[in-house]
Design an enzyme around this catalytic site. Structure first.
Site, PDB file in Angstrom:
ATOM      1  N   ASP A 112      -0.811 -10.092   7.751  1.00 31.91           N
ATOM      2  CA  ASP A 112      -1.003  -8.807   7.091  1.00 31.91           C
ATOM      3  C   ASP A 112       0.269  -7.976   7.178  1.00 31.91           C
ATOM      4  OD1 ASP A 112      -2.002  -6.573   5.908  1.00 31.91           O
ATOM      5  OD2 ASP A 112      -3.426  -6.071   7.487  1.00 31.91           O
ATOM      6  N   ASP A 324       2.351  -5.819  -0.531  1.00 28.09           N
ATOM      7  CA  ASP A 324       1.314  -6.143   0.449  1.00 28.09           C
ATOM      8  C   ASP A 324       0.842  -7.580   0.268  1.00 28.09           C
ATOM      9  OD1 ASP A 324      -0.660  -5.637   2.485  1.00 28.09           O
ATOM     10  OD2 ASP A 324      -2.147  -5.451   0.889  1.00 28.09           O
TER      11      ASP A 324
END
Length: 447
Positions: A112, A324
């Site tokens: 992440d 992201d």
């Protein structure tokens, strides 16, 4: 004698079959590479063999919107001075294997780039969500240590409890929460050369009370790769020169995606043209997100002329455009999307149809795959150069005879460039120089 010989032979075979383990210092100069698993690939424990193409698109869009709500709330929290940990188990797209503790217990973790903390559930559980692997028990590890209350990391994210442990507690707007202690532990990273690297004294969150909308459908936690001090790359620090990169392959590819650290993170010469663009840092907020210096967008040769400042974060970290790994779609703030949608409709010479997938806003019908060869590129104009998105990055087949744009409108000022736009793109993060390097390539060959 024969029994003794057989015992020795079996011991030698087991030794040969086991992967050699090295320290992080031995890889400091050359770096190292980990394999990534996409959650929808056949090798993933999250793979659903009866899921259709439309199902996967719908689920990825749902995850994208849920993650957008989560990340946008964090930028808003940062602007109000109430920043919380950015962790959302189950909503990531790419998984990595690693071992925690001594002896190492293997877990699948979600990578992440939108969060910092390395985090997993720990025994004893006051409340834990379901996960298929055994929950980590620190009592069985000889290298587990509580993080001291005087630690600088504790002062950033935790507080001292009555047992002199650094305790963290984070609550979310959707009633999700995680509570536990900050500790340090040895991580064992499975390098794709068949070796293992032991990394001692990595700070991580040991969650004893976790609940709400968290779920553990195959992953045991998060491997944070954000820009803050708790992320893996920040803790590895100078041993990897504060660098990491990835090259994402398509879920259906026979080749795995790669996650690289240190010298290995440098783009290979075979990738061709490299665009280097600064990673923007809001002046008064440390969100840990990777903000892009996005200036404008083009469809084909037509520039949209998005109003200046649309993609810039405020000094307190609100809005902006971030890259992201845990969001699939590219979610575009409405001010920019209102210009993109008519440009796409004009450039795509196919009839518009109602989307068969919730959340996907713009879809077209086709009768022949050859018609898809004429879909336009979409270009992200960044400070330092252009990032061209191929039709495969910007569109997705949503069912028989239907293709949809993977750009999705959102009303908030935050824009997220998701993982689909990054497939077959070599992406390198240099945290020390605060530079993002981007190079479109075939990741199955150059990853």
């Amino acid at each position: 004698m024969a029994a003794t010989f057989l015992t020795i032979l079996l011991s030698l075979l087991l030794l040969l079959q086991s992967s050699p383990t090295y320290s992080i210092r031995s890889h400091a100069q050359k770096g190292f590479v980990l394999d990534l698993i996409h959650r929808d690939s056949p090798s993933s424990p999250l793979h659903n063999p009866i899921s259709t193409l439309s199902d996967r698109l719908r689920h990825s869009a749902e995850r994208s919107f849920s993650r957008f709500a989560h990340l946008s709330s964090q930028t808003s929290a940062a602007s109000k001075g109430t920043m919380a940990m950015r962790v959302r188990p189950g909503l990531g797209e790419y998984l990595v294997k690693l071992g925690i503790g001594t002896p190492a217990v293997e877990y699948l973790m979600i990578i992440d780039t939108g969060s910092d903390l390395i985090w997993t559930q720990c025994l004893p559980c006051q409340k834990c969500f379901r996960q298929p692997s055994h929950i980590f028990d620190p009592r069985n590890s000889s290298t587990f240590e509580n993080l001291g209350c005087n630690s600088s990391l504790c002062s950033m994210v935790g507080r001292c409890n009555l047992r002199k442990q650094c305790q963290y507690a984070y609550d979310y707007g959707d009633q999700s929460f995680t509570k536990g202690i900050l500790a340090s532990e040895t991580l064992t990273l499975e390098v794709n050369s068949g070796q293992s690297i032991k990394v001692p004294k990595i700070s991580f969150g040991c969650g004893h009370k976790n609940g709400g909308t968290f779920y553990g459908d195959g992953a045991a936690g998060i491997l944070g790769l954000g820009g803050g001090p708790l992320s893996l790359v920040s803790q590895l620090g100078s041993s990897v020169d504060y660098k990491f990169s990835y090259c994402l392959t398509w879920p259906q590819s026979d080749s795995s995606s790669s996650l690289k650290f240190g010298a290995s993170a440098e783009p290979p010469a075979t990738v061709g043209h490299i665009v280097r663009t600064p990673l923007v840092k809001p002046s008064a907020a440390d969100t840990g997100f990777y903000y892009l210096a996005l200036k404008d967008i083009s469809v084909g040769e037509k520039k949209l002329n998005v109003p200046a400042g649309t993609f810039e974060p405020t000094p307190t970290g609100d809005g902006g455009a971030i890259i992201d790994s845990g969001t699939t779609n590219t979610l575009l703030t409405s001010k920019a999307y209102s210009l993109l949608k008519p440009a796409l409709k004009s450039a795509v010479k196919l009839p518009s149809v109602t989307s068969p997938v919730d959340y996907l806003d713009l879809c077209f019908s086709f009768v022949d795959d050859n018609q898809l060869d004429r879909l336009p590129n979409v270009t992200l104009h960044l400070e330092g150069g252009d990032w061209p998105l191929s039709p495969a990055n910007a569109f997705a087949v949503a069912g028989k005879g239907v293709i949809c744009s993977t750009f999705v409108p959102v009303s908030q000022p935050l824009t997220i460039v998701g993982s689909r736009a990054q497939v077959d793109v070599y992406v390198e993060y240099d945290l020390k120089k605060r530079v993002l390097s981007i190079a479109p390539t075939d990741c199955s060959k150059n990853g």
